[in-house]
Design an enzyme around this catalytic site. Structure first.
Site, PDB file in Angstrom:
ATOM      1  N   ARG A  46       0.747  -1.035   0.144  1.00 52.11           N
ATOM      2  CA  ARG A  46      -0.151   0.042  -0.106  1.00 52.11           C
ATOM      3  C   ARG A  46       0.824   1.232  -0.019  1.00 52.11           C
ATOM      4  O   ARG A  46       0.302   2.341  -0.309  1.00 52.11           O
ATOM      5  CB  ARG A  46      -1.059   0.065   1.124  1.00 52.11           C
ATOM      6  CG  ARG A  46      -1.994  -0.912   0.747  1.00 52.11           C
ATOM      7  CD  ARG A  46      -3.286  -0.825   2.073  1.00 52.11           C
ATOM      8  NE  ARG A  46      -2.638  -1.691   3.183  1.00 52.11           N
ATOM      9  CZ  ARG A  46      -3.249  -1.513   4.391  1.00 52.11           C
ATOM     10  NH1 ARG A  46      -4.005  -0.701   4.770  1.00 52.11           N
ATOM     11  NH2 ARG A  46      -2.742  -2.369   5.484  1.00 52.11           N
ATOM     12  N   ALA A  60      30.761  44.615  -0.505  1.00 51.12           N
ATOM     13  CA  ALA A  60      29.889  44.026  -1.276  1.00 51.12           C
ATOM     14  C   ALA A  60      30.499  43.604  -2.694  1.00 51.12           C
ATOM     15  O   ALA A  60      31.292  44.233  -3.268  1.00 51.12           O
ATOM     16  CB  ALA A  60      28.589  44.780  -1.511  1.00 51.12           C
ATOM     17  N   SER A  96      34.702  47.202  -2.569  1.00 50.09           N
ATOM     18  CA  SER A  96      33.544  46.312  -2.953  1.00 50.09           C
ATOM     19  C   SER A  96      33.770  45.670  -4.431  1.00 50.09           C
ATOM     20  O   SER A  96      34.914  46.221  -5.129  1.00 50.09           O
ATOM     21  CB  SER A  96      32.488  47.303  -3.044  1.00 50.09           C
ATOM     22  OG  SER A  96      31.836  47.732  -2.134  1.00 50.09           O
ATOM     23  N   GLY A 119       4.422 -15.642   7.424  1.00 54.39           N
ATOM     24  CA  GLY A 119       3.817 -15.367   8.566  1.00 54.39           C
ATOM     25  C   GLY A 119       4.562 -15.062   9.510  1.00 54.39           C
ATOM     26  O   GLY A 119       5.931 -15.349   9.608  1.00 54.39           O
ATOM     27  N   GLY A 141       9.479  -3.603  12.197  1.00 54.82           N
ATOM     28  CA  GLY A 141      10.540  -2.516  11.280  1.00 54.82           C
ATOM     29  C   GLY A 141       9.436  -1.529  10.817  1.00 54.82           C
ATOM     30  O   GLY A 141      10.180  -0.451  10.271  1.00 54.82           O
ATOM     31  N   ASP A 142       8.237  -1.718  10.872  1.00 56.32           N
ATOM     32  CA  ASP A 142       7.360  -0.329  10.538  1.00 56.32           C
ATOM     33  C   ASP A 142       6.723  -0.059  11.679  1.00 56.32           C
ATOM     34  O   ASP A 142       5.723   0.645  11.363  1.00 56.32           O
ATOM     35  CB  ASP A 142       6.435  -1.140   9.205  1.00 56.32           C
ATOM     36  CG  ASP A 142       5.635  -2.341   9.788  1.00 56.32           C
ATOM     37  OD1 ASP A 142       5.951  -2.687  10.786  1.00 56.32           O
ATOM     38  OD2 ASP A 142       4.644  -2.684   8.973  1.00 56.32           O
ATOM     39  N   ASN A 174      37.111  43.518   6.784  1.00 50.29           N
ATOM     40  CA  ASN A 174      35.786  44.053   6.434  1.00 50.29           C
ATOM     41  C   ASN A 174      35.833  43.531   4.774  1.00 50.29           C
ATOM     42  O   ASN A 174      36.564  44.077   4.145  1.00 50.29           O
ATOM     43  CB  ASN A 174      35.476  45.374   6.711  1.00 50.29           C
ATOM     44  CG  ASN A 174      34.160  45.641   6.042  1.00 50.29           C
ATOM     45  OD1 ASN A 174      33.197  45.566   6.803  1.00 50.29           O
ATOM     46  ND2 ASN A 174      33.905  46.169   4.870  1.00 50.29           N
TER      47      ASN A 174
END
Ligand code: UD1
Ligand code: CA
Length: 455
Positions: free
Chosen positions: A15, A377, A402, A78, A100-101, A374
């Site tokens: 399923r 950008a 920058s 089984g 296990g599930d 520093n």
């Protein structure tokens, strides 16, 4: 008392409608079987025996680990037949059967169950349900003692009215198990060898069946389809959220928070919505994590702040350091105390010293950056020449203008400055200014091109 644990994991799980064996479906980032093995280990058994069948190779491959004994059940005849496959390897005083599930079973529940096993007694975990359809029913005699389990499909109407169901989890004296399994028959509606028939045999041999129930029915809930899998996932997540809140964490919404691994937390941590924590995550006191962050295998030290939409993996964020919004810290990223990484900054294998800053739009790979340096950008390290990776090293108090390209290997010493727009290919010494860009020319009276008329 020696213990063997048998985990049944041979079933197909039709399923699920999946190519993946059922027990490998994940809950909270680990397979269902992985969760069961994790709990089993905490009971310190002498052996863990996993009965596999459908998808056996995949299960073995994914979960192979020290101390795990995989047993192949070729045909699924089984649950009794499944346990029988492991029998030659079972030598413990007690044998505990898990599934296990059924991944959310709690160690404390199993410990309670194991306390009930004696040479003349076995322990059975049962659950009382409003709707026990599908479950084996616990049949008790006039004294209230368990006398048998009857499978739903084999049960009479009167037996189906019984609300107490079999969880499938039981603990039995190891010395008796082989004989009982040998006596099982498949003379029932499903034509299977039922493990549950062992109960009536044990009672017939004069044993007592002691029952325990889990505190929470979800502990014994299995996942047969994706809907049940999702229910287990949500339950796990809520349990984890409650655990963290009990330790002093504020979760803005416990229903929008996911843990997929192991998290340790300090006090007064605040976690906003839609945060996912994966792998091993360590969060110290006073850390604040903004919304929509993914944090994997990382350490956040005291007072660190991770702003919204950031992605961290294999990172260490130092005390009061901050990253984001939209920061990406890849493996090997280290921010020392008070360091700052702003928006659209990516780090990989890069060490930022105390108070170092990279505020915007930057890529720093294979770099060592000194304290208080520093980074302007738009700066990137050119760390890869197409074949090999190279290092960029910056000293303390460096100022990178920058939009720099830092072509590794390159060394920029303490106090040095680089001009905006520079492509730095050579080392820069202490306190030097490096300018590496074309000079600007200004041309007077410039005539802009005019648009040609189309005939
Ligand atoms: C089983 C119990 C039932 C209980 C229910 C709880 C039996 C006969 N019945 O029924 O009393 O209420 O669980 O969910 O035990 N498996 C194997 N090999 C096999 C058969 C099964 O490894 O040959 C594994 C499956 O992968 C699964 C578990 O055993 O993990 C249970 O098997 P399943 O067929 O789902 O048993 P149920 O019919 O649900
Ligand atoms: Ca089942």
């Amino acid at each position: 008392m020696s213990l063997d644990i048998v985990i049944l994991a041979a079933g197909q799980g039709t399923r699920m409608r999946s190519a993946l064996p059922k027990v490998l479906h994940p809950v909270a980032g680990d397979s269902m079987l992985g969760h069961v093995i994790h709990s089993a280990r905490q009971l310190n058994p002498q052996g863990i025996h996993v009965v596999i069948g459908h998808g056996a190779d995949a299960v073995r491959e994914q979960l192979a680990a020290d101390g795990l004994n995989f047993v192949l059940q070729d045909k699924q005849l089984g649950t009794g037949h499944a346990v029988a496959q492991a029998l030659p390897a079972l030598t413990g005083d007690t044998v505990l059967i898990l599934y296990g599930d059924v991944p959310l079973i709690e160690v404390q529940t199993l410990e309670r169950l194991l306390k009930r096993v004696e040479p003349e007694q076995l322990g059975l975990l049962t659950v009382t349900l409003d709707d026990p359809t599908g479950y084996g029913r616990i049949v008790r005699d006039e004294h209230g003692c368990v006398s048998a389990i009857v499978e739903h499909k084999d049960a009479t109407e009167a037996q189906r009215a019984i609300k107490e169901g079999n969880t499938g989890i039981l603990a039995v004296p190891g010395k008796r198990l082989g004989e009982w399994l040998g006596r099982l028959s498949n003379n029932n509606v499903q034509g299977e060898y039922y493990l549950t028939d062992v109960i009536a045999m044990a009672v017939g041999d004069g044993l007592v069946v002691a029952t325990e129930q889990p505190h929470d029915a979800m502990e014994v809930q299995g996942a047969n389809d994706r809907k049940q899998l999702a229910e287990l996932e949500r339950h796990y997540q809520l349990r984890e959220a409650r655990r963290l809140m009990a330790l002093g964490v504020t979760l803005r919404d416990p229903a929008r928070f996911d843990v997929r691994g192991e998290v340790s937390v300090g006090r007064d941590v605040v976690i906003d919505i839609n945060v996912i924590l994966e792998g091993r995550v360590v969060i110290e006191d006073d850390v604040v994590i903004g919304p929509n962050c993914v944090i994997k295998d990382s350490t956040l030290r005291k007072g660190a702040v991770i702003k919204s939409n950031s992605h961290l993996e294999g990172a260490i964020v130092g005390e009061r350091a901050d990253a984001g919004p939209f920061a990406r810290l890849r493996p090997g990223s280290v921010l020392e105390a008070g360091a700052h990484v702003g928006n659209f900054v990516e780090l990989k294998n890069t060490h930022m010293g105390e108070g170092a800053k990279a505020g915007h739009l930057t890529y720093l790979g294979d770099a060592v950056i000194g304290a208080r340096t520093n980074i302007g950008a738009g700066t990137i390290t050119c760390n890869y020449d197409g074949a090999n990776k190279h290092k960029t090293v910056m000293g303390e108090d460096v100022f990178i203008g920058s939009n720099n390209s830092l072509v590794a290997p390159v060394d920029i010493s303490s106090g040095a400055t680089t001009a905006a727009g520079s492509t730095i290919t050579q080392n820069v010494s202490d306190d030097q200014l490096a300018v590496a860009r074309a000079r600007q020319r200004n041309i007077d009276g410039w005539q802009r091109p005019v648009k040609l008329k189309k005939d």
